[in-house]
Design an enzyme around this catalytic site. Structure first.
Site, mmCIF file in Angstrom:
data_model
loop_
_atom_site.group_PDB
_atom_site.id
_atom_site.type_symbol
_atom_site.label_atom_id
_atom_site.label_comp_id
_atom_site.label_asym_id
_atom_site.label_seq_id
_atom_site.Cartn_x
_atom_site.Cartn_y
_atom_site.Cartn_z
ATOM 1 N N TYR A 152 0.818 -1.220 0.000
ATOM 2 C CA TYR A 152 0.000 0.000 0.000
ATOM 3 C C TYR A 152 0.850 1.268 0.000
ATOM 4 C CZ TYR A 152 -4.631 -1.976 0.564
ATOM 5 O OH TYR A 152 -5.817 -2.614 0.355
ATOM 6 N N LYS A 219 2.949 -14.071 5.868
ATOM 7 C CA LYS A 219 3.171 -15.052 4.798
ATOM 8 C C LYS A 219 4.685 -15.220 4.643
ATOM 9 C CE LYS A 219 1.495 -17.551 1.431
ATOM 10 N NZ LYS A 219 1.046 -18.894 1.748
ATOM 11 N N ASP A 273 -2.699 -17.843 5.020
ATOM 12 C CA ASP A 273 -3.736 -18.698 4.425
ATOM 13 C C ASP A 273 -4.326 -19.648 5.461
ATOM 14 O OD1 ASP A 273 -1.043 -19.311 4.128
ATOM 15 O OD2 ASP A 273 -1.384 -20.860 2.634
ATOM 16 N N ASP A 297 -6.071 -6.003 5.235
ATOM 17 C CA ASP A 297 -7.179 -5.602 4.388
ATOM 18 C C ASP A 297 -8.105 -6.800 4.151
ATOM 19 O OD1 ASP A 297 -8.582 -3.848 2.796
ATOM 20 O OD2 ASP A 297 -7.457 -4.335 0.989
#
Ligand code: NAP
Length: 411
Positions: A152, A219, A273, A297
């Site tokens: 972002y 991640k 995930d 987000d």
């Protein structure tokens, strides 16, 4: 009642909130004025009912967005930003992102200019709200999403541009990286300083509100030096600032058979995930979640869906100097001026704001009143289409019903 005054920050970081306090507001674009009107009535009624005139808010409008542009020629003036900074706490409705006017999102600008580095989104089930979950009452999480960096940060160039070609050439020729032909390029910066201040804020919040754990969502198995570093720096932030009040999950299993230690918050991490799966299957295992911007987000909207959708999800952007509380949805332009949409997101953000100010009795009243009003079955269109037997009322009628709820006539 004393003259209205500004909030001040005490040397220890706590807020000094006068009983008659000035709070700046931005009503927002599109449906903003409708939901702001309803919200203001609900907040004022709850404050009056909770404190019987001993506390009061003096609202001060800031002209930002379309209204600002029409009346002052500026979408987001320096004066408005300074007012938010000076008053420490503000509340806003959604703002349209002006297209092709040389300004990127006003919301992103407000967050960046005021260094509001933590996007805080509580996700808690309100009884009677329609949910796709079998046991939505088990959901009580708060997402701390880093607001200033990650993908972002806006460092990106389109395929074929001189900048993308220059970066591609540098990466392949100097760094030996393999790249596909003619790619668009986006850069993902994640820093130690910004990670640690975000995670420290999340841990302090968990301690203050009594959440049992802080989960670092990342991640890092794939993006080792950005997401993986976020996870390592997160553990470091816990060890450096909160060693007497936290314990890592690994330590808990190594030394205490996995049994929680009274007075210690568990710091754990989960790959992004897998966490999406676990918040559906075992939501009761998660409290505060701290995460980089993009993961935050995704997870905050997915969690909002579990407790009734974006129309019911409150949010705040918080920094060290000030905090802005806001509806999490956009301006819903097709409903602008129709007195139709659900004001709950902004109303619940208002309750969060009162909590932040230490006006907890009023905040609690708002949540109880909202729940009771939804139970009554007279709700805005979005809830009416999901609740069997419910009837649709306008945004203003819904706000008035919450404000005049019988809880407000009880001390
Ligand atoms: P949106 O305004 O959030 O609206 C998308 C849909 O969500 C609406 O059509 C409506 O669904 C539902 N919805 C939104 N708010 C609702 C409410 N209060 N009650 C009930 N339903 C609600 O998203 P968008 O159309 O993508 O964005 C419009 C503008 O908002 C853009 O200019 C965008 O930049 C801006 N925006 C601002 C913020 C912010 O200020 N923080 C955030 C996001 C977007 P149905 O059609 O199913 O009724």
């Amino acid at each position: 009642m004393d003259q209205a005054a500004k909030i001040k920050i005490n040397p220890d970081g706590t807020l000094d909130v006068p009983n008659h306090v000035i709070i700046p507001f931005i009503e927002g674009d599109g449906t903003g004025p409708d939901i702001w009107r309803a919200t203001r009535i609900v907040i004022d009624a709850a404050v009056q009912a909770a404190y019987q005139g001993r506390k009061q808010i003096a609202w001060e409008e800031l002209l930002v967005g379309e209204k600002g542009y029409q009346q002052t020629g500026e979408w987001l003036s320096k004066d408005a930003l300074n007012k938010i900074r000076e008053h420490v706490v503000a509340i806003k409705g959604p703002l349209t992102t002006p297209v092709g006017k040389g300004i990127r999102s006003l919301n992103v600008s407000i967050r960046q200019e005021l260094d509001l580095y933590a996007c805080v989104r509580p996700v808690k089930y309100i009884d009677a709200v329609p949910s796709p979950m079998k046991h939505p009452e088990k959901i009580d999480m708060v997402v701390f999403r880093e607001n200033t960096e990650d993908l972002y940060a806006g460092i990106e160039w389109p395929a074929g541009s001189d900048e993308a070609r220059a970066v591609t050439t540098f990466l392949s020729e100097k760094m030996g990286a393999w790249l596909p032909e003619n790619p668009g390029i986006g850069i993902k910066p994640i820093s130690e300083k910004n990670t640690k201040r975000l995670v420290a804020k999340a841990i302090a919040y968990a301690i203050d509100k009594g959440y049992p754990s802080v989960t670092l969502m990342h991640k890092g198995n794939i993006m080792k030096y950005t997401e993986g570093a976020f996870c390592s720096w997160g553990y470091e932030a816990a060890a450096e600032g909160f060693s007497d009040k936290t314990i890592t999950e690994a330590e808990l299993y190594r030394n205490h058979n996995g049994v929680p230690v009274p007075g210690k918050i568990i710091i754990k991490d989960r790959i992004a995930d897998m966490l999406f799966q676990q918040v559906l299957l075992r939501p009761e295992e998660f409290g505060v979640i701290a995460t980089p911007n993009l993961n935050g987000d995704y997870i905050s909207d997915a969690l909002a869906a579990q407790v009734g959708g974006l129309g019911m999800a409150p949010g705040a952007n918080i920094g060290d100097e000030c905090a802005v509380f806001e509806a999490t949805h956009g301006t819903a332009p097709k409903y602008a001026g129709l007195d139709k949409v659900n004001p709950s997101s902004l109303i619940l953000s208002g309750a969060m704001m009162l909590d932040h100010m230490g006006w907890k009795e009023a905040a609690e009243r708002i949540r109880r009143n909202l729940q009771e009003t939804i139970r009554s079955g007279k709700v805005t269109y979005d809830l009416a289409r999901q609740i069997e037997g419910a009837s649709e009322v306008a945004c203003s009628a819904f706000g008035n019903a919450i404000a005049s709820c019988r809880n407000n006539s009880q001390k």
